[in-house]
Design a protein around this motif. Structure first.
Motif, PDB file in Angstrom:
ATOM      1  N   GLY A 222       0.793  -1.232   0.000  1.00 26.36           N
ATOM      2  CA  GLY A 222       0.000   0.000   0.000  1.00 26.36           C
ATOM      3  C   GLY A 222       0.818   1.270   0.000  1.00 26.36           C
ATOM      4  N   ARG A 223       2.143   1.156   0.115  1.00 21.84           N
ATOM      5  CA  ARG A 223       3.004   2.342   0.159  1.00 21.84           C
ATOM      6  C   ARG A 223       3.826   2.471  -1.129  1.00 21.84           C
ATOM      7  NH1 ARG A 223       4.238   5.113   4.691  1.00 21.84           N
ATOM      8  NH2 ARG A 223       3.153   4.525   6.608  1.00 21.84           N
ATOM      9  N   VAL A 224       4.237   3.690  -1.428  1.00 21.39           N
ATOM     10  CA  VAL A 224       5.151   3.939  -2.536  1.00 21.39           C
ATOM     11  C   VAL A 224       6.571   3.683  -2.037  1.00 21.39           C
ATOM     12  CG1 VAL A 224       6.122   5.684  -4.075  1.00 21.39           C
ATOM     13  CG2 VAL A 224       3.650   5.598  -3.691  1.00 21.39           C
ATOM     14  N   VAL A 225       7.239   2.695  -2.653  1.00 20.06           N
ATOM     15  CA  VAL A 225       8.604   2.362  -2.241  1.00 20.06           C
ATOM     16  C   VAL A 225       9.630   2.714  -3.322  1.00 20.06           C
ATOM     17  CG1 VAL A 225       7.846   0.552  -0.662  1.00 20.06           C
ATOM     18  CG2 VAL A 225       8.352  -0.032  -3.044  1.00 20.06           C
ATOM     19  N   PHE A 226       9.124   3.111  -4.493  1.00 15.49           N
ATOM     20  CA  PHE A 226      10.010   3.561  -5.576  1.00 15.49           C
ATOM     21  C   PHE A 226       9.264   4.599  -6.390  1.00 15.49           C
ATOM     22  CE2 PHE A 226      11.317   3.527  -9.999  1.00 15.49           C
ATOM     23  CZ  PHE A 226      12.689   3.701  -9.891  1.00 15.49           C
ATOM     24  N   ASP A 227       9.966   5.658  -6.783  1.00 13.99           N
ATOM     25  CA  ASP A 227       9.385   6.696  -7.637  1.00 13.99           C
ATOM     26  C   ASP A 227      10.526   7.337  -8.422  1.00 13.99           C
ATOM     27  OD1 ASP A 227       8.030   8.712  -8.889  1.00 13.99           O
ATOM     28  OD2 ASP A 227       7.216   9.631  -7.064  1.00 13.99           O
ATOM     29  N   GLY A 228      10.572   7.037  -9.713  1.00 14.32           N
ATOM     30  CA  GLY A 228      11.668   7.587 -10.503  1.00 14.32           C
ATOM     31  C   GLY A 228      11.598   7.161 -11.952  1.00 14.32           C
ATOM     32  N   PRO A 229      12.584   7.538 -12.755  1.00 15.95           N
ATOM     33  CA  PRO A 229      12.617   7.151 -14.169  1.00 15.95           C
ATOM     34  C   PRO A 229      12.946   5.668 -14.326  1.00 15.95           C
ATOM     35  CG  PRO A 229      14.654   8.260 -13.574  1.00 15.95           C
ATOM     36  CD  PRO A 229      13.750   8.361 -12.375  1.00 15.95           C
ATOM     37  N   ALA A 230      12.656   5.143 -15.510  1.00 19.41           N
ATOM     38  CA  ALA A 230      12.904   3.722 -15.767  1.00 19.41           C
ATOM     39  C   ALA A 230      14.368   3.355 -15.555  1.00 19.41           C
ATOM     40  CB  ALA A 230      12.473   3.382 -17.193  1.00 19.41           C
ATOM     41  N   SER A 231      15.273   4.281 -15.871  1.00 20.76           N
ATOM     42  CA  SER A 231      16.701   4.000 -15.744  1.00 20.76           C
ATOM     43  C   SER A 231      17.120   3.751 -14.298  1.00 20.76           C
ATOM     44  CB  SER A 231      17.515   5.170 -16.319  1.00 20.76           C
ATOM     45  OG  SER A 231      17.199   6.382 -15.634  1.00 20.76           O
ATOM     46  N   ALA A 232      16.327   4.231 -13.346  1.00 21.87           N
ATOM     47  CA  ALA A 232      16.647   4.059 -11.926  1.00 21.87           C
ATOM     48  C   ALA A 232      16.052   2.781 -11.336  1.00 21.87           C
ATOM     49  CB  ALA A 232      16.163   5.265 -11.128  1.00 21.87           C
ATOM     50  N   LEU A 233      15.305   2.026 -12.158  1.00 18.71           N
ATOM     51  CA  LEU A 233      14.667   0.802 -11.666  1.00 18.71           C
ATOM     52  C   LEU A 233      15.685  -0.337 -11.678  1.00 18.71           C
ATOM     53  CD1 LEU A 233      11.904  -0.239 -10.654  1.00 18.71           C
ATOM     54  CD2 LEU A 233      11.407  -0.936 -13.002  1.00 18.71           C
ATOM     55  N   THR A 234      16.560  -0.327 -10.712  1.00 21.18           N
ATOM     56  CA  THR A 234      17.640  -1.304 -10.601  1.00 21.18           C
ATOM     57  C   THR A 234      17.133  -2.602  -9.983  1.00 21.18           C
ATOM     58  OG1 THR A 234      18.223  -0.512  -8.402  1.00 21.18           O
ATOM     59  CG2 THR A 234      19.297   0.564 -10.288  1.00 21.18           C
ATOM     60  N   ALA A 235      18.008  -3.606  -9.955  1.00 21.06           N
ATOM     61  CA  ALA A 235      17.659  -4.888  -9.347  1.00 21.06           C
ATOM     62  C   ALA A 235      17.315  -4.708  -7.869  1.00 21.06           C
ATOM     63  CB  ALA A 235      18.814  -5.869  -9.513  1.00 21.06           C
ATOM     64  N   THR A 236      18.022  -3.800  -7.206  1.00 28.63           N
ATOM     65  CA  THR A 236      17.739  -3.530  -5.786  1.00 28.63           C
ATOM     66  C   THR A 236      16.342  -2.944  -5.619  1.00 28.63           C
ATOM     67  OG1 THR A 236      20.086  -3.124  -5.361  1.00 28.63           O
ATOM     68  CG2 THR A 236      18.506  -2.273  -3.746  1.00 28.63           C
ATOM     69  N   ALA A 237      15.974  -1.990  -6.516  1.00 33.26           N
ATOM     70  CA  ALA A 237      14.646  -1.379  -6.446  1.00 33.26           C
ATOM     71  C   ALA A 237      13.562  -2.411  -6.735  1.00 33.26           C
ATOM     72  CB  ALA A 237      14.557  -0.218  -7.430  1.00 33.26           C
ATOM     73  N   VAL A 238      13.802  -3.259  -7.727  1.00 30.63           N
ATOM     74  CA  VAL A 238      12.829  -4.308  -8.076  1.00 30.63           C
ATOM     75  C   VAL A 238      12.627  -5.251  -6.894  1.00 30.63           C
ATOM     76  CG1 VAL A 238      12.446  -6.333  -9.535  1.00 30.63           C
ATOM     77  CG2 VAL A 238      13.226  -4.186 -10.560  1.00 30.63           C
ATOM     78  N   CYS A 239      13.716  -5.578  -6.204  1.00 30.81           N
ATOM     79  CA  CYS A 239      13.633  -6.458  -5.037  1.00 30.81           C
ATOM     80  C   CYS A 239      12.808  -5.804  -3.928  1.00 30.81           C
ATOM     81  CB  CYS A 239      15.041  -6.789  -4.546  1.00 30.81           C
ATOM     82  SG  CYS A 239      15.075  -8.042  -3.243  1.00 30.81           S
ATOM     83  N   GLU A 240      12.937  -4.491  -3.771  1.00 33.19           N
ATOM     84  CA  GLU A 240      12.174  -3.791  -2.742  1.00 33.19           C
ATOM     85  C   GLU A 240      10.682  -3.770  -3.078  1.00 33.19           C
ATOM     86  OE1 GLU A 240      12.302   0.384  -0.166  1.00 33.19           O
ATOM     87  OE2 GLU A 240      13.564   0.154  -1.941  1.00 33.19           O
ATOM     88  N   ILE A 241      10.369  -3.684  -4.366  1.00 31.25           N
ATOM     89  CA  ILE A 241       8.971  -3.649  -4.801  1.00 31.25           C
ATOM     90  C   ILE A 241       8.325  -5.020  -4.714  1.00 31.25           C
ATOM     91  CG2 ILE A 241       7.425  -3.211  -6.750  1.00 31.25           C
ATOM     92  CD1 ILE A 241       9.595  -1.150  -7.710  1.00 31.25           C
ATOM     93  N   TYR A 242       9.027  -6.043  -5.225  1.00 34.18           N
ATOM     94  CA  TYR A 242       8.430  -7.370  -5.358  1.00 34.18           C
ATOM     95  C   TYR A 242       8.869  -8.364  -4.292  1.00 34.18           C
ATOM     96  CZ  TYR A 242       6.753  -5.916  -9.935  1.00 34.18           C
ATOM     97  OH  TYR A 242       6.104  -5.261 -10.957  1.00 34.18           O
ATOM     98  N   GLY A 243       9.942  -8.032  -3.553  1.00 33.63           N
ATOM     99  CA  GLY A 243      10.447  -8.965  -2.553  1.00 33.63           C
ATOM    100  C   GLY A 243      11.379  -9.984  -3.160  1.00 33.63           C
ATOM    101  N   SER A 244      11.796 -10.954  -2.373  1.00 35.16           N
ATOM    102  CA  SER A 244      12.737 -11.987  -2.802  1.00 35.16           C
ATOM    103  C   SER A 244      12.084 -13.350  -2.688  1.00 35.16           C
ATOM    104  CB  SER A 244      14.000 -11.951  -1.934  1.00 35.16           C
ATOM    105  OG  SER A 244      14.574 -10.661  -1.941  1.00 35.16           O
ATOM    106  N   ASP A 245      12.713 -14.344  -3.353  1.00 35.00           N
ATOM    107  CA  ASP A 245      12.213 -15.706  -3.209  1.00 35.00           C
ATOM    108  C   ASP A 245      12.703 -16.293  -1.888  1.00 35.00           C
ATOM    109  OD1 ASP A 245      14.846 -16.509  -3.525  1.00 35.00           O
ATOM    110  OD2 ASP A 245      14.599 -17.132  -5.612  1.00 35.00           O
ATOM    111  N   LYS A 246      12.399 -17.554  -1.634  1.00 34.16           N
ATOM    112  CA  LYS A 246      12.708 -18.159  -0.331  1.00 34.16           C
ATOM    113  C   LYS A 246      14.208 -18.243  -0.064  1.00 34.16           C
ATOM    114  CE  LYS A 246      12.464 -22.881  -2.162  1.00 34.16           C
ATOM    115  NZ  LYS A 246      11.809 -24.206  -2.001  1.00 34.16           N
TER     116      LYS A 246
END
Length: 285
Positions: A222-246
């Motif tokens: 429910g919160r905004v955890v990333f806000d920026g241009p596509a170029s800033a969507l790094t693997a770290t940012a993606v992990c923060e948005i979607y989480g990690s596997d087991k």
């Protein structure tokens, strides 16, 4: 005009679906909202359109306090802020032309709407919208007979008939194949660039967000955890948005892709055709 959400929150009982979201979007941006299912993306768009009321916080469009609108003023906002749904929301038994013309209802008198009387100018507008989306040949077909990709283009044409100042799209390509997904996203980007209309779209594919959007907003819980241009969507940012596997690894982005490599597909088709011809020639010999 700047569009602004300030501490926007929506609760359903004890559950907070959207939690204190604050963003500013200048006129003319194309914004992709990404995140896992249940992250609050659809609820956010439905509050912007006022299909759902905020529990707290505010929505502003220029000098207009959207979150306080009621009655006729609210209907005008829902006309100016057009919404495209994943399920298309067409009337299957009505022909395509009539479905598109329904986008004019909030521009017309109640009597004309009840009698389904549309002017010559409105019919010309509808045909022009269908031509723009490459489906004018379907105008007299029942909407229910069209493919999913065609129905979504009809829904976009209907939204254009509202002459909107903002366009919201809730997972517009979620149920489409890659080629139709590209056609729909190309249409949304064309509207954004040619009319200068702000487009906010929920997406479930990272490559689509990167390829089409000026700005990406990532939501989690429910919160905004990333806000920026596509170029800033790094693997770290993606992990923060979607989480990690087991095992703690990030997500495999190939699992969130609708890309289609047309040259490669054509090459593969050509190879199959050549093999088939060779097999046929060998059988004849």
């Amino acid at each position: 005009m700047t569009f602004e959400l300030k501490n926007l929150t929506r609760r359903f009982g004890d559950r907070t679906a959207v939690d204190a979201v604050t963003v500013e979007i200048p006129q003319g941006q194309m914004v992709g909202v990404i995140g896992r299912s249940g992250a609050g993306k659809s609820t956010l768009l439905r509050m912007i359109n006022r299909l759902q009321d905020p529990s707290s916080g505010s929505i502003r469009f220029g000098e207009l306090e959207v979150s306080a609108l009621k009655g006729a003023a609210l209907r005008r906002w829902q006309r100016d802020c057009a919404m495209i749904f994943q399920q298309f929301n067409l009337v299957p038994r009505l022909d395509v032309m009539t479905n598109v013309l329904l986008g004019r209802l909030n521009h017309r008198s109640t009597a004309m709407s009840m009698l389904s009387i549309f002017t010559r100018e409105e019919r010309i507008m509808a045909i022009a919208a269908l031509e723009r989306l490459g489906i004018e040949q379907t105008a007299l077909q029942p909407a229910g007979t069209l493919s999913g990709g065609q129905q979504q283009r009809v829904a976009i044409a209907r939204a254009l008939m509202q002459s909107p100042k903002m366009l919201l799209a809730d997972e517009p390509i979620a149920s489409l194949d890659p080629l139709n997904a590209k056609i729909v996203m190309d249409a949304l980007r064309d509207i954004n660039e040619r009319e200068g209309i702000t487009v906010i779209t929920n997406l479930h594919t990272l490559d689509t967000a990167r390829n089409y959007c000026d700005r990406i907003i990532g939501m989690a819980g429910g919160r905004v955890v990333f806000d920026g241009p596509a170029s800033a969507l790094t693997a770290t940012a993606v992990c923060e948005i979607y989480g990690s596997d087991k095992d703690g690894a990030g997500i495999d982005e190939s699992m969130t892709s609708t890309s289609i490599n047309i040259p490669a597909a054509a090459q593969a088709a050509g190879a199959l055709q050549s093999a088939a011809v060779g097999t046929l020639a060998g059988a004849r010999a």
